[in-house]
Design a protein around this motif. Structure first.
Motif, mmCIF file in Angstrom:
data_model
loop_
_atom_site.group_PDB
_atom_site.id
_atom_site.type_symbol
_atom_site.label_atom_id
_atom_site.label_comp_id
_atom_site.label_asym_id
_atom_site.label_seq_id
_atom_site.Cartn_x
_atom_site.Cartn_y
_atom_site.Cartn_z
ATOM 1 N N VAL A 132 0.880 -1.165 0.000
ATOM 2 C CA VAL A 132 0.000 0.000 0.000
ATOM 3 C C VAL A 132 0.920 1.218 0.000
ATOM 4 C CG1 VAL A 132 -0.280 -0.012 2.544
ATOM 5 C CG2 VAL A 132 -1.986 1.118 1.137
ATOM 6 N N SER A 133 0.570 2.235 -0.786
ATOM 7 C CA SER A 133 1.394 3.439 -0.807
ATOM 8 C C SER A 133 0.499 4.643 -1.090
ATOM 9 C CB SER A 133 2.480 3.324 -1.877
ATOM 10 O OG SER A 133 3.340 4.440 -1.794
ATOM 11 N N CYS A 134 0.574 5.631 -0.209
ATOM 12 C CA CYS A 134 -0.337 6.770 -0.327
ATOM 13 C C CYS A 134 0.436 8.087 -0.396
ATOM 14 C CB CYS A 134 -1.278 6.816 0.874
ATOM 15 S SG CYS A 134 -2.211 5.290 1.094
ATOM 16 N N PHE A 135 0.196 8.859 -1.430
ATOM 17 C CA PHE A 135 0.759 10.209 -1.603
ATOM 18 C C PHE A 135 2.271 10.238 -1.484
ATOM 19 C CE2 PHE A 135 -3.559 10.647 -0.010
ATOM 20 C CZ PHE A 135 -4.114 11.454 -0.985
ATOM 21 N N CYS A 136 2.899 9.124 -1.824
ATOM 22 C CA CYS A 136 4.356 9.087 -1.703
ATOM 23 C C CYS A 136 5.033 9.344 -3.046
ATOM 24 C CB CYS A 136 4.801 7.753 -1.110
ATOM 25 S SG CYS A 136 6.596 7.587 -1.028
ATOM 26 N N LEU A 137 4.811 8.456 -4.027
ATOM 27 C CA LEU A 137 5.664 8.492 -5.228
ATOM 28 C C LEU A 137 5.619 9.817 -5.980
ATOM 29 C CD1 LEU A 137 5.175 4.869 -6.625
ATOM 30 C CD2 LEU A 137 6.655 5.699 -4.806
ATOM 31 N N GLU A 138 4.432 10.403 -6.128
ATOM 32 C CA GLU A 138 4.341 11.670 -6.888
ATOM 33 C C GLU A 138 4.911 12.833 -6.080
ATOM 34 O OE1 GLU A 138 1.926 10.080 -5.549
ATOM 35 O OE2 GLU A 138 0.419 11.386 -4.661
ATOM 36 N N SER A 139 4.951 12.682 -4.749
ATOM 37 C CA SER A 139 5.436 13.820 -3.955
ATOM 38 C C SER A 139 6.902 13.673 -3.561
ATOM 39 C CB SER A 139 4.544 14.056 -2.734
ATOM 40 O OG SER A 139 4.341 12.886 -2.037
ATOM 41 N N VAL A 140 7.572 12.651 -4.102
ATOM 42 C CA VAL A 140 9.015 12.525 -3.848
ATOM 43 C C VAL A 140 9.791 12.463 -5.168
ATOM 44 C CG1 VAL A 140 8.512 11.289 -1.714
ATOM 45 C CG2 VAL A 140 9.160 9.974 -3.724
ATOM 46 N N SER A 141 9.072 12.525 -6.288
ATOM 47 C CA SER A 141 9.717 12.384 -7.604
ATOM 48 C C SER A 141 9.814 13.738 -8.299
ATOM 49 C CB SER A 141 8.902 11.432 -8.492
ATOM 50 O OG SER A 141 8.831 10.157 -7.892
ATOM 51 N N PRO A 142 10.948 13.995 -8.981
ATOM 52 C CA PRO A 142 11.091 15.282 -9.668
ATOM 53 C C PRO A 142 10.248 15.382 -10.943
ATOM 54 C CG PRO A 142 13.075 13.937 -9.951
ATOM 55 C CD PRO A 142 12.193 13.204 -8.992
ATOM 56 N N ASP A 143 9.900 14.241 -11.554
ATOM 57 C CA ASP A 143 9.114 14.280 -12.808
ATOM 58 C C ASP A 143 8.418 12.942 -13.024
ATOM 59 O OD1 ASP A 143 11.140 12.554 -13.677
ATOM 60 O OD2 ASP A 143 12.323 14.211 -14.469
ATOM 61 N N LEU A 144 7.639 12.881 -14.101
ATOM 62 C CA LEU A 144 6.848 11.679 -14.381
ATOM 63 C C LEU A 144 7.736 10.449 -14.607
ATOM 64 C CD1 LEU A 144 4.000 10.496 -14.889
ATOM 65 C CD2 LEU A 144 4.256 11.143 -17.294
ATOM 66 N N ALA A 145 8.884 10.659 -15.254
ATOM 67 C CA ALA A 145 9.782 9.522 -15.513
ATOM 68 C C ALA A 145 10.262 8.913 -14.195
ATOM 69 C CB ALA A 145 10.967 9.985 -16.351
ATOM 70 N N ALA A 146 10.591 9.761 -13.225
ATOM 71 C CA ALA A 146 11.069 9.263 -11.922
ATOM 72 C C ALA A 146 9.931 8.577 -11.160
ATOM 73 C CB ALA A 146 11.644 10.421 -11.104
ATOM 74 N N PHE A 147 8.721 9.104 -11.297
ATOM 75 C CA PHE A 147 7.539 8.488 -10.673
ATOM 76 C C PHE A 147 7.356 7.056 -11.212
ATOM 77 C CE2 PHE A 147 2.983 7.536 -11.289
ATOM 78 C CZ PHE A 147 2.501 7.619 -9.995
ATOM 79 N N THR A 148 7.443 6.933 -12.545
ATOM 80 C CA THR A 148 7.247 5.626 -13.190
ATOM 81 C C THR A 148 8.371 4.668 -12.788
ATOM 82 O OG1 THR A 148 6.259 6.819 -15.031
ATOM 83 C CG2 THR A 148 6.819 4.521 -15.429
ATOM 84 N N LYS A 149 9.573 5.203 -12.728
ATOM 85 C CA LYS A 149 10.721 4.379 -12.330
ATOM 86 C C LYS A 149 10.553 3.880 -10.884
ATOM 87 C CE LYS A 149 15.637 4.803 -13.252
ATOM 88 N NZ LYS A 149 16.729 5.706 -13.572
ATOM 89 N N ALA A 150 10.080 4.772 -10.005
ATOM 90 C CA ALA A 150 9.872 4.397 -8.599
ATOM 91 C C ALA A 150 8.811 3.291 -8.493
ATOM 92 C CB ALA A 150 9.469 5.624 -7.779
ATOM 93 N N LEU A 151 7.785 3.373 -9.340
ATOM 94 C CA LEU A 151 6.764 2.299 -9.353
ATOM 95 C C LEU A 151 7.421 0.962 -9.694
ATOM 96 C CD1 LEU A 151 3.582 3.665 -11.204
ATOM 97 C CD2 LEU A 151 3.653 2.612 -8.935
ATOM 98 N N GLY A 152 8.373 1.010 -10.619
ATOM 99 C CA GLY A 152 9.110 -0.200 -11.005
ATOM 100 C C GLY A 152 9.987 -0.697 -9.862
ATOM 101 N N HIS A 153 10.599 0.237 -9.120
ATOM 102 C CA HIS A 153 11.455 -0.170 -7.997
ATOM 103 C C HIS A 153 10.646 -0.885 -6.915
ATOM 104 C CE1 HIS A 153 14.410 3.304 -9.083
ATOM 105 N NE2 HIS A 153 14.631 2.227 -9.812
ATOM 106 N N ILE A 154 9.489 -0.318 -6.560
ATOM 107 C CA ILE A 154 8.726 -0.943 -5.466
ATOM 108 C C ILE A 154 8.092 -2.269 -5.931
ATOM 109 C CG2 ILE A 154 8.367 1.219 -4.205
ATOM 110 C CD1 ILE A 154 5.391 1.106 -5.093
#
Ligand code: SAM
Length: 273
Positions: free
Chosen positions: A171-193
Motif C-alpha cells: 500500500v502506498s499513499c501520496f508518496c511516489l508523486e510527492s518525492v519524484s522530480p518528474d513523471l519519468a522518476a515516478f514511473t521508475k519508482a513504481l518499477g522499484h517498489i
C-alpha cells in the motif's frame, strides 16, 4: 548527461524533505475539513472507504503487507491489518518513523489522535465503534517493523528486510508523486517498489491528481509531479502492473484549504503481472 540531471532532480527532492514537519503535515491533512467523519465527501473518509473495499475483496490475501512511504500516518493500514498477519511500515525520514513508533509503543506524545480513524474503520467493517481498542491492539500486534526506504533506489529496502518471495501486498499513499522530480522518476519508482512484491501480489496506490506542490510544514513547499488519471494508468502499465480498478475523488471547494494545490485524489488497485 541525462542520468546526471535525473540524479540532481532526485537529490533536490530529498533535500526538500529535510525540513518536513510531521506534526504540521498531520494538522494540515488529517484534521477537519479533510478528515471530517460526519461527511462522505471529506477526503479521508473517501480514502478509508476505498481501502476498506479493496482489502475486503477475496482476491487480496497472504501474510505480509508493506506500506511504502507511510510518513507519520496510520490510516492506510487500518483495513489491511485485519487481513494480513504481518505489516511493515516504511519511510524515508527518521522523524516520521519516530512518530509511528510513538503510537505503536503506546507511550504517548503522538501528534495526532487516531481514535476517530480507528472508530470509523470499525464502523465500515460493521463492528461497534467501541471495537476500536481491539483494532488498535491488532495493529500494534501485526506491525513488526518500521524501516527506512528510498523508492529511488533500484533496491528500496535493505537486502534482507523482506522474505525472498516478496510481500503479498503493497500500500502506498501520496508518496511516489510527492518525492519524484518528474513523471519519468515516478514511473521508475513504481518499477522499484514492484520488486518488493511477489508475482500476483497487489498494489493499492493512493495519490494526488493535478498537484504541483504541498506544504510539508510552515514554509516547507515541496514540489509534486502533477498527475492525470491517464498518466497514472500508463505509468502502472509501463512498470509491469495490471490495473484492476481506478477510482477518482474530486475535491470540493472547502477541501482546498491552502496547504497544496491538489484537485483530486486517485485510488488504484493493481496486480503485479
Ligand atoms: N503516506 C503518508 C500519507 O498518506 O499522508 C505520507 C505521504 S507524504 C506526502 C510523502 C512521504 O514520502 C513522506 O513521509 C516522506 O518522508 C516520504 N519520502 C520522501 N522521500 C522519499 C523517498 N526517496 N523514498 C520513500 N519515501 C520518501
Amino acid at each position: 548527461m541525462e542520468e546526471k540531471g535525473e540524479e540532481n532532480g532526485v537529490a533536490a527532492m530529498k533535500a526538500c524533505y529535510q525540513k518536513f514537519d510531521p506534526a504540521a503535515y498531520l494538522q494540515y491533512n488529517y484534521t477537519p475539513p479533510r478528515a471530517d467523519f460526519t461527511r462522505n465527501d471529506s477526503i479521508v473518509p473517501w480514502k478509508l472507504a476505498c481501502l476498506h473495499r479493496a482489502f475486503t475483496e477475496a482476491d487480496v490475501s497472504g501474510g505480509l503487507l508493506v506500506d511504502i512511504g507511510a510518513g507519520p500516518t496510520l490510516y492506510q493500514v487500518l483495513s489491511g491489518c485485519e487481513v494480513f498477519d504481518k505489516v511493515i511500515l516504511t519511510d524515508f525520514l527518521e522523524v516520521n518513523r519516530q512518530e509511528l513508533r510513538r503510537w505503536l509503543h503506546n507511550k504517548g506524545g503522538c501528534s495526532l489522535d487516531w481514535t476517530p480513524y480507528l472508530q470509523h474503520v470499525c464502523k465500515l467493517e460493521g463492528r461497534r465503534p467501541s471495537a476500536w481498542t481491539e483494532k488498535a491492539a491488532r495493529l500494534r500486534q501485526v506491525v513488526t517493523d518500521i524501516l527506512p526506504i528510498d523508492v529511488h533506489c533500484s533496491q528500496p529496502l535493505a537486502p534482507d528486510a523482506l522474505p525472498s518471495g516478496g510481500a503479498d501486498c503493497l500500500v502506498s499513499c501520496f508518496c511516489l508523486e510527492s518525492v519524484s522530480p518528474d513523471l519519468a522518476a515516478f514511473t521508475k519508482a513504481l518499477g522499484h517498489i514492484r520488486k518488493l512484491l511477489r508475482p500476483g501480489g497487489h498494489l493499492m496506490l493512493i495519490g494526488a491528481l493535478g498537484e504541483s506542490y504541498y506544504f510539508g510544514g510552515p514554509g516547507v513547499r515541496i514540489p509534486v509531479v502533477p498527475l492525470s488519471e491517464a498518466q497514472v494508468c500508463a505509468s502502472l502499465k509501463e512498470s509491469g502492473y495490471t490495473l484492476i480498478r481506478l477510482e477518482v475523488y474530486t475535491l470540493t471547494q472547502d477541501m482546498r484549504v491552502g496547504v497544496d494545490d491538489v484537485t483530486g485524489v486517485f485510488f488504484a488497485k493493481a496486480r503485479k503481472d
